[in-house]
Design an enzyme around this catalytic site. Sequence first.
Site, PDB file in Angstrom:
ATOM      1  N   GLY A   1      12.009 -41.315 -12.571  1.00 31.18           N
ATOM      2  CA  GLY A   1      13.227 -41.560 -11.729  1.00 31.18           C
ATOM      3  C   GLY A   1      12.489 -41.376 -10.393  1.00 31.18           C
ATOM      4  O   GLY A   1      11.581 -41.051 -10.065  1.00 31.18           O
ATOM      5  N   GLY A   2      13.760 -41.617  -9.508  1.00 29.85           N
ATOM      6  CA  GLY A   2      13.409 -41.668  -7.851  1.00 29.85           C
ATOM      7  C   GLY A   2      13.080 -40.204  -7.602  1.00 29.85           C
ATOM      8  O   GLY A   2      13.360 -38.873  -8.327  1.00 29.85           O
TER       9      GLY A   2
ATOM     10  N   ARG B   1      14.121 -36.909  -6.214  1.00 26.45           N
ATOM     11  CA  ARG B   1      15.403 -35.923  -5.984  1.00 26.45           C
ATOM     12  C   ARG B   1      16.484 -36.527  -6.867  1.00 26.45           C
ATOM     13  O   ARG B   1      17.857 -36.357  -6.461  1.00 26.45           O
ATOM     14  CB  ARG B   1      15.815 -35.918  -4.579  1.00 26.45           C
ATOM     15  CG  ARG B   1      15.030 -35.247  -3.562  1.00 26.45           C
ATOM     16  CD  ARG B   1      15.082 -33.772  -3.784  1.00 26.45           C
ATOM     17  NE  ARG B   1      14.382 -32.739  -2.835  1.00 26.45           N
ATOM     18  CZ  ARG B   1      14.616 -31.698  -2.840  1.00 26.45           C
ATOM     19  NH1 ARG B   1      14.985 -30.855  -3.895  1.00 26.45           N
ATOM     20  NH2 ARG B   1      13.627 -30.898  -1.751  1.00 26.45           N
TER      21      ARG B   1
ATOM     22  N   LYS C   1      15.257 -35.517 -12.001  1.00 25.44           N
ATOM     23  CA  LYS C   1      14.398 -35.522 -13.253  1.00 25.44           C
ATOM     24  C   LYS C   1      13.698 -34.303 -13.680  1.00 25.44           C
ATOM     25  O   LYS C   1      13.578 -33.961 -14.824  1.00 25.44           O
ATOM     26  CB  LYS C   1      13.202 -36.541 -13.005  1.00 25.44           C
ATOM     27  CG  LYS C   1      12.446 -36.416 -11.833  1.00 25.44           C
ATOM     28  CD  LYS C   1      11.597 -37.772 -11.501  1.00 25.44           C
ATOM     29  CE  LYS C   1      10.706 -37.547 -10.387  1.00 25.44           C
ATOM     30  NZ  LYS C   1      11.379 -37.512  -8.993  1.00 25.44           N
ATOM     31  N   SER C   2      13.239 -33.358 -12.804  1.00 28.27           N
ATOM     32  CA  SER C   2      12.473 -32.157 -12.926  1.00 28.27           C
ATOM     33  C   SER C   2      13.559 -31.192 -13.653  1.00 28.27           C
ATOM     34  O   SER C   2      13.435 -30.630 -14.689  1.00 28.27           O
ATOM     35  CB  SER C   2      12.075 -31.349 -11.719  1.00 28.27           C
ATOM     36  OG  SER C   2      11.057 -32.176 -11.197  1.00 28.27           O
TER      37      SER C   2
ATOM     38  N   ALA D   1       2.139 -27.208 -13.030  1.00 30.25           N
ATOM     39  CA  ALA D   1       2.414 -27.890 -11.586  1.00 30.25           C
ATOM     40  C   ALA D   1       1.033 -28.479 -11.308  1.00 30.25           C
ATOM     41  O   ALA D   1       0.111 -27.933 -11.125  1.00 30.25           O
ATOM     42  CB  ALA D   1       2.483 -26.575 -10.595  1.00 30.25           C
TER      43      ALA D   1
ATOM     44  N   HIS E   1      12.166 -24.559  -7.564  1.00 33.57           N
ATOM     45  CA  HIS E   1      12.001 -24.912  -8.819  1.00 33.57           C
ATOM     46  C   HIS E   1      11.656 -23.558  -9.938  1.00 33.57           C
ATOM     47  O   HIS E   1      12.130 -23.598 -10.910  1.00 33.57           O
ATOM     48  CB  HIS E   1      10.807 -25.929  -9.040  1.00 33.57           C
ATOM     49  CG  HIS E   1      10.816 -27.432  -8.867  1.00 33.57           C
ATOM     50  ND1 HIS E   1      10.671 -28.206  -9.694  1.00 33.57           N
ATOM     51  CD2 HIS E   1      11.310 -27.820  -7.680  1.00 33.57           C
ATOM     52  CE1 HIS E   1      11.102 -29.366  -9.376  1.00 33.57           C
ATOM     53  NE2 HIS E   1      11.378 -29.302  -7.919  1.00 33.57           N
TER      54      HIS E   1
ATOM     55  N   ARG F   1      13.636 -21.760 -13.444  1.00 32.53           N
ATOM     56  CA  ARG F   1      13.054 -21.574 -14.764  1.00 32.53           C
ATOM     57  C   ARG F   1      13.238 -20.157 -15.237  1.00 32.53           C
ATOM     58  O   ARG F   1      13.088 -19.371 -14.641  1.00 32.53           O
ATOM     59  CB  ARG F   1      11.659 -21.955 -14.662  1.00 32.53           C
ATOM     60  CG  ARG F   1      11.246 -23.511 -14.406  1.00 32.53           C
ATOM     61  CD  ARG F   1       9.734 -23.813 -14.464  1.00 32.53           C
ATOM     62  NE  ARG F   1       8.766 -23.086 -13.780  1.00 32.53           N
ATOM     63  CZ  ARG F   1       8.540 -23.447 -12.311  1.00 32.53           C
ATOM     64  NH1 ARG F   1       8.633 -24.675 -11.868  1.00 32.53           N
ATOM     65  NH2 ARG F   1       7.741 -22.696 -12.017  1.00 32.53           N
TER      66      ARG F   1
ATOM     67  N   GLU G   1      -1.343 -23.883 -12.197  1.00 36.65           N
ATOM     68  CA  GLU G   1      -1.411 -24.819 -11.252  1.00 36.65           C
ATOM     69  C   GLU G   1      -2.752 -25.325 -11.363  1.00 36.65           C
ATOM     70  O   GLU G   1      -3.718 -24.678 -10.931  1.00 36.65           O
ATOM     71  CB  GLU G   1      -1.189 -24.080  -9.736  1.00 36.65           C
ATOM     72  CG  GLU G   1       0.084 -23.842  -9.769  1.00 36.65           C
ATOM     73  CD  GLU G   1       0.405 -23.016  -8.277  1.00 36.65           C
ATOM     74  OE1 GLU G   1      -0.780 -22.900  -7.370  1.00 36.65           O
ATOM     75  OE2 GLU G   1       1.512 -22.631  -8.078  1.00 36.65           O
TER      76      GLU G   1
END
Length: 171
Positions: free
Chosen positions: A5-6, A8, A11-12, A29, A46, A50, A58
Amino acid sequence: MLVTGGVRSGKSRHAEELLAEHDEVVYLAAGPVYDDADWAARIAAHRVRRPASWTTEETQDIAGVLDAAGQPVLVDCLGTWLSAVIDQASLWEAPVDQVEEHVLGRFDLVTAALAGAGVPVVLVTNEVGLGVVPEHRSARLFRDLLGTINQRVGAVCDEVHLVVAGRVLKI
């Protein structure tokens, strides 16, 4: 599963919801680390969403994490991964075929790891190429490579979800 998706678009958050039933998840990440207050705030937002039982890694070694995973994995995101891979190799000004060889060679390892994954995997990516042709070479390079990567990962995923304005279309 691939979630695209675009920027913002939600999607996350959607990707996180897809794995919410699991107590333990590796949140990968995959992008670069920026020394920037806005980026830090985005990362913090983010993390707050969670569960505390999820672990964060990362790294750009998506294939290595998938190969070693004993629990579900959420990869966020392939667009930031691509930027990091090109940055680390200092390839933004290199000939396109050299950049493609480097990036797609690394991504072949990812698709192989996905095909052999024994745990649920959700990957987040940005949908690119819906607008005008970018003016700058680096933006065109990024758009073209991410489009290719998205096609390759989409081919090995069981489902693709397109997120637009927080709404999900299953493809």
